[in-house]
Design a protein around this motif. Structure first.
Motif, PDB file in Angstrom:
ATOM      1  N   GLY A 112       0.798  -1.222   0.000  1.00  0.00           N
ATOM      2  CA  GLY A 112       0.000   0.000   0.000  1.00  0.00           C
ATOM      3  C   GLY A 112       0.830   1.271   0.000  1.00  0.00           C
ATOM      4  N   VAL A 113       2.159   1.122   0.005  1.00  0.00           N
ATOM      5  CA  VAL A 113       3.027   2.315   0.002  1.00  0.00           C
ATOM      6  C   VAL A 113       4.071   2.160  -1.102  1.00  0.00           C
ATOM      7  CG1 VAL A 113       2.746   2.956   2.416  1.00  0.00           C
ATOM      8  CG2 VAL A 113       4.484   1.270   1.807  1.00  0.00           C
ATOM      9  N   TRP A 114       4.569   3.302  -1.629  1.00  0.00           N
ATOM     10  CA  TRP A 114       5.610   3.250  -2.651  1.00  0.00           C
ATOM     11  C   TRP A 114       6.967   2.890  -2.045  1.00  0.00           C
ATOM     12  CZ3 TRP A 114       4.269   2.923  -7.482  1.00  0.00           C
ATOM     13  CH2 TRP A 114       3.103   3.553  -7.931  1.00  0.00           C
ATOM     14  N   TRP A 115       7.155   3.223  -0.770  1.00  0.00           N
ATOM     15  CA  TRP A 115       8.455   2.959  -0.146  1.00  0.00           C
ATOM     16  C   TRP A 115       8.262   2.478   1.288  1.00  0.00           C
ATOM     17  CZ3 TRP A 115      13.192   2.345  -1.921  1.00  0.00           C
ATOM     18  CH2 TRP A 115      14.250   2.269  -1.011  1.00  0.00           C
ATOM     19  N   ASP A 116       9.046   1.467   1.647  1.00  0.00           N
ATOM     20  CA  ASP A 116       9.084   0.986   3.021  1.00  0.00           C
ATOM     21  C   ASP A 116      10.557   0.810   3.369  1.00  0.00           C
ATOM     22  OD1 ASP A 116       7.453  -0.131   5.303  1.00  0.00           O
ATOM     23  OD2 ASP A 116       8.801  -1.810   4.916  1.00  0.00           O
ATOM     24  N   TRP A 117      10.922   1.112   4.590  1.00  0.00           N
ATOM     25  CA  TRP A 117      12.337   1.017   4.965  1.00  0.00           C
ATOM     26  C   TRP A 117      12.729  -0.433   5.243  1.00  0.00           C
ATOM     27  CZ3 TRP A 117      15.364   4.957   3.855  1.00  0.00           C
ATOM     28  CH2 TRP A 117      14.781   6.226   3.747  1.00  0.00           C
ATOM     29  N   ASP A 118      12.481  -1.253   4.247  1.00  0.00           N
ATOM     30  CA  ASP A 118      12.840  -2.658   4.265  1.00  0.00           C
ATOM     31  C   ASP A 118      14.366  -2.753   4.158  1.00  0.00           C
ATOM     32  OD1 ASP A 118      12.185  -5.581   3.653  1.00  0.00           O
ATOM     33  OD2 ASP A 118      13.267  -4.998   1.847  1.00  0.00           O
ATOM     34  N   PRO A 119      15.013  -3.642   4.928  1.00  0.00           N
ATOM     35  CA  PRO A 119      16.487  -3.703   4.880  1.00  0.00           C
ATOM     36  C   PRO A 119      17.041  -3.916   3.479  1.00  0.00           C
ATOM     37  CG  PRO A 119      15.676  -5.046   6.675  1.00  0.00           C
ATOM     38  CD  PRO A 119      14.473  -4.565   5.935  1.00  0.00           C
ATOM     39  N   ARG A 120      16.367  -4.747   2.679  1.00  0.00           N
ATOM     40  CA  ARG A 120      16.910  -5.020   1.346  1.00  0.00           C
ATOM     41  C   ARG A 120      16.816  -3.785   0.459  1.00  0.00           C
ATOM     42  NH1 ARG A 120      13.273 -10.255   1.038  1.00  0.00           N
ATOM     43  NH2 ARG A 120      12.086  -8.766   2.263  1.00  0.00           N
ATOM     44  N   LEU A 121      15.642  -3.139   0.473  1.00  0.00           N
ATOM     45  CA  LEU A 121      15.466  -1.938  -0.360  1.00  0.00           C
ATOM     46  C   LEU A 121      16.398  -0.825   0.118  1.00  0.00           C
ATOM     47  CD1 LEU A 121      11.657  -1.432  -1.115  1.00  0.00           C
ATOM     48  CD2 LEU A 121      13.490  -1.867  -2.727  1.00  0.00           C
ATOM     49  N   THR A 122      16.528  -0.681   1.439  1.00  0.00           N
ATOM     50  CA  THR A 122      17.368   0.397   1.975  1.00  0.00           C
ATOM     51  C   THR A 122      18.829   0.177   1.635  1.00  0.00           C
ATOM     52  OG1 THR A 122      15.808   0.593   3.798  1.00  0.00           O
ATOM     53  CG2 THR A 122      17.897   1.749   4.041  1.00  0.00           C
ATOM     54  N   SER A 123      19.304  -1.058   1.761  1.00  0.00           N
ATOM     55  CA  SER A 123      20.713  -1.307   1.428  1.00  0.00           C
ATOM     56  C   SER A 123      20.933  -1.155  -0.078  1.00  0.00           C
ATOM     57  CB  SER A 123      21.188  -2.678   1.922  1.00  0.00           C
ATOM     58  OG  SER A 123      20.353  -3.698   1.479  1.00  0.00           O
ATOM     59  N   THR A 124      19.914  -1.448  -0.893  1.00  0.00           N
ATOM     60  CA  THR A 124      20.020  -1.212  -2.341  1.00  0.00           C
ATOM     61  C   THR A 124      20.092   0.288  -2.614  1.00  0.00           C
ATOM     62  OG1 THR A 124      18.626  -3.159  -2.684  1.00  0.00           O
ATOM     63  CG2 THR A 124      19.031  -1.766  -4.595  1.00  0.00           C
ATOM     64  N   LEU A 125      19.287   1.063  -1.876  1.00  0.00           N
ATOM     65  CA  LEU A 125      19.298   2.516  -2.043  1.00  0.00           C
ATOM     66  C   LEU A 125      20.672   3.099  -1.696  1.00  0.00           C
ATOM     67  CD1 LEU A 125      17.785   5.245  -2.490  1.00  0.00           C
ATOM     68  CD2 LEU A 125      17.154   5.164  -0.082  1.00  0.00           C
ATOM     69  N   VAL A 126      21.239   2.643  -0.585  1.00  0.00           N
ATOM     70  CA  VAL A 126      22.559   3.130  -0.167  1.00  0.00           C
ATOM     71  C   VAL A 126      23.619   2.745  -1.202  1.00  0.00           C
ATOM     72  CG1 VAL A 126      24.364   2.906   1.585  1.00  0.00           C
ATOM     73  CG2 VAL A 126      21.997   3.167   2.282  1.00  0.00           C
ATOM     74  N   MET A 127      23.518   1.529  -1.702  1.00  0.00           N
ATOM     75  CA  MET A 127      24.466   1.068  -2.721  1.00  0.00           C
ATOM     76  C   MET A 127      24.342   1.923  -3.985  1.00  0.00           C
ATOM     77  SD  MET A 127      24.824  -2.783  -4.162  1.00  0.00           S
ATOM     78  CE  MET A 127      23.407  -2.737  -5.231  1.00  0.00           C
ATOM     79  N   PHE A 128      23.109   2.253  -4.365  1.00  0.00           N
ATOM     80  CA  PHE A 128      22.864   3.097  -5.531  1.00  0.00           C
ATOM     81  C   PHE A 128      23.490   4.477  -5.340  1.00  0.00           C
ATOM     82  CE2 PHE A 128      20.959   4.957  -9.125  1.00  0.00           C
ATOM     83  CZ  PHE A 128      20.305   6.120  -8.756  1.00  0.00           C
ATOM     84  N   LEU A 129      23.345   5.030  -4.123  1.00  0.00           N
ATOM     85  CA  LEU A 129      23.907   6.358  -3.837  1.00  0.00           C
ATOM     86  C   LEU A 129      25.429   6.338  -3.939  1.00  0.00           C
ATOM     87  CD1 LEU A 129      21.678   7.498  -0.836  1.00  0.00           C
ATOM     88  CD2 LEU A 129      21.662   8.417  -3.148  1.00  0.00           C
TER      89      LEU A 129
END
Lengths: 231, 71, 238
Positions: A112-129
Motif C-alpha cells: 500500500g506504500v511506494w516505499w518501506d524502509w525494508d532492509p533489502r530496499l534500503t541497502s540497495t538505495l545506499v548502494m545506488f547512492l
C-alpha cells in the motif's frame, strides 16, 4: 582502432539481440505461463523481474570490487581492471536503480506504500547512492591516474558497505515495527522457482553482454583520451 | 517410433491464464510498468554503449590517431 | 614543531600528524568556535522546523541531537587534509618517509577528539533547549561518552579514507557528503538507536538489541581502518 577492439565490440553487440530474446522468453513464462499466487494475485509476477535485477545489481557491484582488488594486487593490469570496474559499476548503478523502481512498483499494490524502509530496499538505495557518487568522483577528478586510484578504492568501499548497511537496517527495523511483508507459510511452488531461475539466468547472460559492450566502449573512449593527451 | 506426450502445465495442476481471463487492469498496469521500465532501460543502455563506441572510433579516425593501447 | 626526519617510528609519526592537525585548527580559535556556533544555531533551528510540541517527544529529541552531529561531522570531514595539502606539509611528510598508515591514524585520532570537543558543549546546549527530563538525562549520561567516542571513531575513519580519495578532485564540497553519508549510515543508525534506547520515555516494540549495536559501532571502524591500512599506498599518492 585496433582490429581486436572492433572485433570484440562487434561480437558482443551481435549477442545482444539473442540475449534479449532469451530474456523476453523468460518474461513471457513469468507473465503468461506460470499460475497466479493465492496471496498476492497476479501482481506477484513482478518478482520475475525484480529479483533478477536486484541480484544482478549486487553481483556487478561485488565484481567491480573484485576487479579493483585484482588491479591493486597485479599492478600491471591496473588500467584494464579499472576499465572493468568502471563498466561493472555502470551496470550496478543502472540495475540498482531498476531494483528500487521495480521494488517500489511491487510494494505499492502489496504494502500500500511506494516505499518501506525494508532492509533489502534500503541497502540497495545506499548502494545506488555510492555508485552515483563513484561516477561523480570520476567526472570531478581531472588526472587519469588519480581517477583510477580513487575509483578503485570507492568500488571496494561500496561493496564492503553493503552487508554492513543491510545488517544495521535489519536491526533498526526490528526495533521500530514488525515486518510489513511476511513470508508465506508454505514453500513456493516449484514452477515459480523454475521460472524465477530461468529469469535469473537470462538476466545474468544479458548483463554479461551489456558489460562487454560497455567495457569495449570505455576502452575506446579512454584510448581516444590517451591519444589526445599523447600518453 | 513411439512419440512421448509433451508435458502440459495443466497436467501438473498449474493454472495457465488466457488473455481473456485478465479482469482487473490495475495489476496489469503495475506488471507492465515494472517489465517495461526494465526493458526500456536495457535498450537505452545498449544504445548508449554503441553511441559511445562509435563516437570514439570516428574521432580516432578523424584525428588521425593510429591505434589504441591495450583494451 | 618537531622536525620531519625520515625513519621516525610509527607512534611518533602518528603524534606528529595529530599535533599538526590540532595546531592548525586551534591556532585560529575562530575555526573551533565557529563550528560550535554553527552547531548551536542548528540546535535552535530544529524546534522551529518540527514545532516546540513535537520536539518534546523523546525520539525527536534524540534524533535532533544526532542530526546536528551529522552537520558538524560534514563540516569537519570536508576540511580534512586541506591545510596539509595547501601548505605542502603532506608532500613533505610523504617524502620524509612517514608511514602512510601513521598519517591516517594520526588524522583519525584528531577527528575523534575534535568532534568530542564540539559535541560535549553541544550536549549541554541540547539538554537546555530541548528540556531533557532528569530521568532521560541520568539514563543517557553513563553511555553517552563511550557512544560519542565510538561514533567519532567510525566517522573519523570513514571521513579520513574519503578525504584521501577526494584529495585530487574538484568540487570536494559536493563530493565529500555524497560519498560520506551513505558509508557512514550504519554508524549513525547505531548511535541514534543506542542513545534512544536509554531514554525511559521511548517504547520499543522488540527487546533491546544493545549488544548488536555496540558490535556494529566497534566493527565498522575496525573494518574501515583495516581497509585504510591495506590501501594506504593508493590513498596517499605522491
Amino acid at each position: 582502432m585496433t582490429a581486436q577492439l572492433t572485433h570484440t565490440y562487434k561480437r558482443w553487440s551481435r549477442l545482444f539481440v539473442p540475449a534479449l530474446v532469451l530474456q523476453l522468453i523468460a518474461w513471457w513464462l513469468g507473465i503468461f505461463w506460470v499460475g497466479t499466487d493465492k496471496d498476492q494475485g497476479d501482481v506477484y509476477r513482478i518478482i520475475f523481474v525484480h529479483v533478477p535485477v536486484a541480484w544482478c545489481a549486487f553481483m556487478w557491484i561485488i565484481l567491480a570490487a573484485g576487479f579493483a582488488v585484482f588491479g591493486f594486487v597485479k599492478k600491471k593490469s591496473f588500467e584494464e581492471m579499472d576499465r572493468s570496474a568502471h563498466a561493472a559499476i555502470n551496470l550496478g548503478t543502472v540495475f540498482s536503480a531498476l531494483a528500487l523502481a521495480t521494488g517500489s512498483i511491487w510494494g505499492r499494490p502489496t504494502w500500500g506504500v511506494w516505499w518501506d524502509w525494508d532492509p533489502r530496499l534500503t541497502s540497495t538505495l545506499v548502494m545506488f547512492l555510492v555508485c552515483c557518487a563513484y561516477h561523480v568522483l570520476r567526472s570531478f577528478t581531472p588526472d587519469i591516474q588519480s581517477r583510477r586510484n580513487s575509483g578503485q578504492i570507492v568500488a571496494i568501499l561500496a561493496a564492503v558497505n553493503v552487508p554492513i548497511v543491510y545488517f544495521s537496517v535489519n536491526i533498526w527495523r526490528s526495533l521500530h515495527q514488525p515486518q510489513t511483508f511476511v513470508r508465506r507459510g508454505g514453500s513456493a511452488s516449484s514452477d515459480i522457482g523454475l521460472v524465477l531461475f530461468a529469469n535469473l539466468i537470462a538476466m545474468i547472460l544479458l548483463t554479461l553482454v551489456l558489460y562487454k559492450m560497455r567495457r569495449t566502449a570505455i576502452a575506446a573512449q579512454e584510448s581516444l583520451e590517451a591519444a589526445r593527451e599523447g600518453r | 517410433m513411439r512419440r512421448r506426450s509433451r508435458w502440459k502445465p495443466q497436467e501438473k495442476g498449474v493454472k495457465v491464464m488466457n488473455t481473456s481471463e485478465y479482469g482487473n487492469i490495475s495489476w496489469f498496469f503495475y506488471v507492465i510498468a515494472a517489465y517495461g521500465s526494465v526493458a526500456a532501460s536495457i535498450i537505452v543502455f545498449a544504445i548508449s554503449c554503441r553511441r559511445q563506441y562509435c563516437k570514439a572510433q570516428e574521432a580516432l579516425k578523424e584525428e588521425g590517431f593510429s591505434a589504441d593501447k591495450t583494451w | 614543531m618537531a622536525t620531519v626526519t625520515s625513519g621516525q617510528n610509527w607512534f611518533a609519526s602518528c603524534r606528529l600528524v595529530f599535533e599538526y592537525s590540532v595546531r592548525s585548527v586551534f591556532i585560529r580559535k575562530a575555526s573551533w568556535a565557529g563550528t560550535l556556533a554553527f552547531a548551536a544555531c542548528l540546535a535552535i533551528l530544529f524546534p522551529f522546523s518540527f514545532g516546540t510540541e513535537l520536539i518534546q517527544k523523546a525520539e525527536i529529541r534524540h534524533g535532533a541531537f544526532w542530526a546536528i552531529n551529522e552537520f558538524v561531522v560534514a563540516l569537519t570531514v570536508g576540511r580534512l587534509f586541506t591545510t596539509e595539502a595547501e601548505s605542502g606539509i603532506l608532500e613533505m611528510m610523504l617524502a620524509a618517509g612517514l608511514s602512510r598508515s601513521a598519517i591516517l591514524f594520526g588524522k583519525i585520532l584528531f577527528v575523534v577528539l575534535y568532534l568530542l570537543s564540539v559535541q560535549l558543549p553541544l550536549l549541554a546546549v541540547w539538554i537546555v533547549f530541548y528540556n531533557v527530563p532528569n530521568a532521560a538525562l541520568f539514563s543517557v549520561l553513563p553511555t553517552i561518552f563511550p557512544l560519542l567516542l565510538l561514533f567519532n571513531l567510525g566517522t573519523g575513519t570513514i571521513g579520513a579514507l574519503l578525504a584521501c580519495v577526494t584529495a585530487r578532485s574538484t568540487g570536494r564540497d559536493l563530493l565529500m557528503p555524497l560519498l560520506f553519508y551513505p558509508l557512514q549510515l550504519s554508524v549513525l543508525l547505531a548511535a541514534v538507536s543506542l542513545a534512544t534506547y536509554t531514554d525511559p520515555a521511548v517504547v520499543m516494540l522488540a527487546g533491546t538489541q544493545g549488544s548488536s549495536w555496540w558490535t556494529l559501532l566497534t566493527g565498522v571502524p575496525v573494518v574501515f581502518l583495516a581497509l585504510g591500512v591495506l590501501l594506504s599506498q593508493a590513498l596517499f599518492q605522491e
